[in-house]
Write a protein that holds these residues in place. Structure first.
Motif, mmCIF file in Angstrom:
data_model
loop_
_atom_site.group_PDB
_atom_site.id
_atom_site.type_symbol
_atom_site.label_atom_id
_atom_site.label_comp_id
_atom_site.label_asym_id
_atom_site.label_seq_id
_atom_site.Cartn_x
_atom_site.Cartn_y
_atom_site.Cartn_z
ATOM 1 N N TYR A 213 0.846 -1.207 0.000
ATOM 2 C CA TYR A 213 0.000 0.000 0.000
ATOM 3 C C TYR A 213 0.874 1.247 0.000
ATOM 4 O O TYR A 213 1.702 1.441 0.885
ATOM 5 C CB TYR A 213 -0.870 -0.021 1.251
ATOM 6 N N PHE A 214 0.663 2.108 -1.002
ATOM 7 C CA PHE A 214 1.539 3.287 -1.131
ATOM 8 C C PHE A 214 0.774 4.528 -1.571
ATOM 9 O O PHE A 214 0.709 5.525 -0.858
ATOM 10 C CB PHE A 214 2.663 2.988 -2.124
ATOM 11 N N GLU A 216 -2.413 5.612 -2.072
ATOM 12 C CA GLU A 216 -3.514 6.220 -1.331
ATOM 13 C C GLU A 216 -3.034 6.881 -0.052
ATOM 14 O O GLU A 216 -3.427 8.004 0.271
ATOM 15 C CB GLU A 216 -4.586 5.171 -1.021
ATOM 16 N N ALA A 217 -2.176 6.186 0.693
ATOM 17 C CA ALA A 217 -1.682 6.747 1.951
ATOM 18 C C ALA A 217 -0.813 7.974 1.713
ATOM 19 O O ALA A 217 -0.917 8.983 2.428
ATOM 20 C CB ALA A 217 -0.902 5.687 2.728
ATOM 21 N N ALA A 218 0.053 7.917 0.693
ATOM 22 C CA ALA A 218 0.951 9.045 0.420
ATOM 23 C C ALA A 218 0.171 10.277 -0.025
ATOM 24 O O ALA A 218 0.421 11.396 0.435
ATOM 25 C CB ALA A 218 1.974 8.644 -0.649
ATOM 26 N N VAL A 219 -0.801 10.082 -0.918
ATOM 27 C CA VAL A 219 -1.580 11.220 -1.403
ATOM 28 C C VAL A 219 -2.455 11.785 -0.293
ATOM 29 O O VAL A 219 -2.579 13.010 -0.139
ATOM 30 C CB VAL A 219 -2.438 10.799 -2.616
ATOM 31 N N ALA A 220 -3.055 10.919 0.519
ATOM 32 C CA ALA A 220 -3.893 11.393 1.621
ATOM 33 C C ALA A 220 -3.081 12.222 2.606
ATOM 34 O O ALA A 220 -3.543 13.275 3.076
ATOM 35 C CB ALA A 220 -4.539 10.209 2.332
ATOM 36 N N GLY A 239 3.335 10.101 6.228
ATOM 37 C CA GLY A 239 2.802 9.596 7.482
ATOM 38 C C GLY A 239 1.848 10.519 8.193
ATOM 39 O O GLY A 239 1.275 10.135 9.215
ATOM 40 N N TYR A 240 1.637 11.734 7.684
ATOM 41 C CA TYR A 240 0.719 12.663 8.347
ATOM 42 C C TYR A 240 -0.661 12.041 8.431
ATOM 43 O O TYR A 240 -1.143 11.427 7.469
ATOM 44 C CB TYR A 240 0.661 13.987 7.566
ATOM 45 N N LEU A 246 1.800 6.246 7.658
ATOM 46 C CA LEU A 246 3.098 5.836 7.141
ATOM 47 C C LEU A 246 3.089 4.331 6.899
ATOM 48 O O LEU A 246 2.958 3.543 7.836
ATOM 49 C CB LEU A 246 4.207 6.192 8.131
ATOM 50 N N THR A 247 3.195 3.915 5.651
ATOM 51 C CA THR A 247 3.220 2.493 5.334
ATOM 52 C C THR A 247 4.650 2.036 5.074
ATOM 53 O O THR A 247 5.565 2.849 4.885
ATOM 54 C CB THR A 247 2.361 2.189 4.096
#
Length: 296
Positions: A213-214, A216-220, A239-240, A246-247
């Motif tokens: 997983y990269f 979605e988490a990074a853009v969010a 990671g905010y 942060l994945t």
């Protein structure tokens, strides 16, 4: 006849795998030749890296929480669509369309919808007297909000479940009903065993996607923090909030291409590969549908 496929496998899979394993034992910054340092990368990873534990726990949370919820939601919607025969085509399109939206666009839209100050979700909650949470800006709610996003884009998995449910022989349901089985018993003893291989497929592919997983988490993190932009480093917003998004793959990317610690990033990739292989092995071994005769 097999030579092109074998060459492709050697060049694009075996060689990168072996090279990555070699680089994991070196200090390599992509600009100078790799320098052999033995197990120092792995020692640092397991004993000194300040953020790898948070990244690993967040990724594990996604595998254990998000993947099962997405599978259950997809299966539930597929079951409901089987009942809506008259307008099933319309509803299939409605539920499948979000899966066609690019991931970045989906995340940006969700961050806007769940904006704590101006988003329509909290506005709707305020209209009925409920104070909505901070969603992507709150460490307690950031990952659950990603689960909502995963449910929204479940169309690809839902279509597969719908096809498998439609393929369950009606005669088996009728025979079970004649034997006195109620609706719940028919689901447990007829439907689930019949679609078990499809559930296994959804679980395996979902777990692999969650371990990697990269996007979605990074853009969010970037959009919710208000610092996303062309010249913004990923490490500045990664990671905010408070490392809650942060994945593991984000951290791998940051160390490899943000800090140019390619050797250490290779060690992170080796650990991810081993964990994924072990996890998949356990999942396939425990799942009866993996064996044609139904033996564990």
């Amino acid at each position: 006849m097999l030579t092109p496929a074998i060459l492709g496998l050697l060049v694009f899979f075996v060689y990168p795998l072996v090279a990555n394993l070699y680089y994991s034992f070196t200090s390599y910054d992509l600009l100078s030749p790799p320098r052999w340092i033995g197990l120092r990368n792995y020692t640092y990873l397991f004993t000194q890296d300040p953020r790898v534990a948070a990244a690993a726990l967040n990724t594990l949370w996604l595998v254990l929480i998000m993947v099962p919820i997405k599978i259950l939601a997809s299966l539930g919607v597929a079951g409901l669509l089987m009942k809506a025969r008259r307008v099933s085509g319309f509803w299939r399109t409605v539920f499948y369309l979000p899966a066609l939206v690019p991931p970045v666009a989906s995340v940006v839209a969700f961050v806007f919808l769940f904006n704590p100050g101006s988003g329509p979700v909290n506005a709707a909650l305020r209209s009925v007297g409920i104070a909505g949470p901070l969603w992507f800006n709150d460490p307690q709610w950031s990952k659950p909000t990603l689960v909502v996003l995963a449910i929204w884009v479940m169309g690809d998995v839902m279509i597969i479940f719908l096809a498998s449910l439609l393929n369950v022989p009606r005669e088996q349901h009728e025979a079970a009903a004649l034997d006195g089985a109620n609706a719940a018993q028919r689901i447990v003893y007829v439907t689930l065993p019949a679609i078990a291989p499809v559930i296994l497929f959804a679980a395996v592919t979902g777990a692999i996607a969650a371990l990697q997983y990269f996007t979605e988490a990074a853009v969010a993190s970037g959009v919710a923090s208000g610092k996303s932009g062309v010249y913004t480093k990923l490490s500045d917003v990664m990671g905010y909030p408070a490392d809650s998004l942060l994945t593991y793959t984000e951290w791998l990317y940051a160390r490899g291409f943000g800090s140019f610690q390619l050797g250490y990033a290779a060690a992170l990739a080796v650990v991810l590969f081993v964990v994924t292989a072990v996890f998949m092995g356990l999942l396939l071994r425990r799942f009866d549908a993996f064996n044609p005769d139904g033996r564990s």
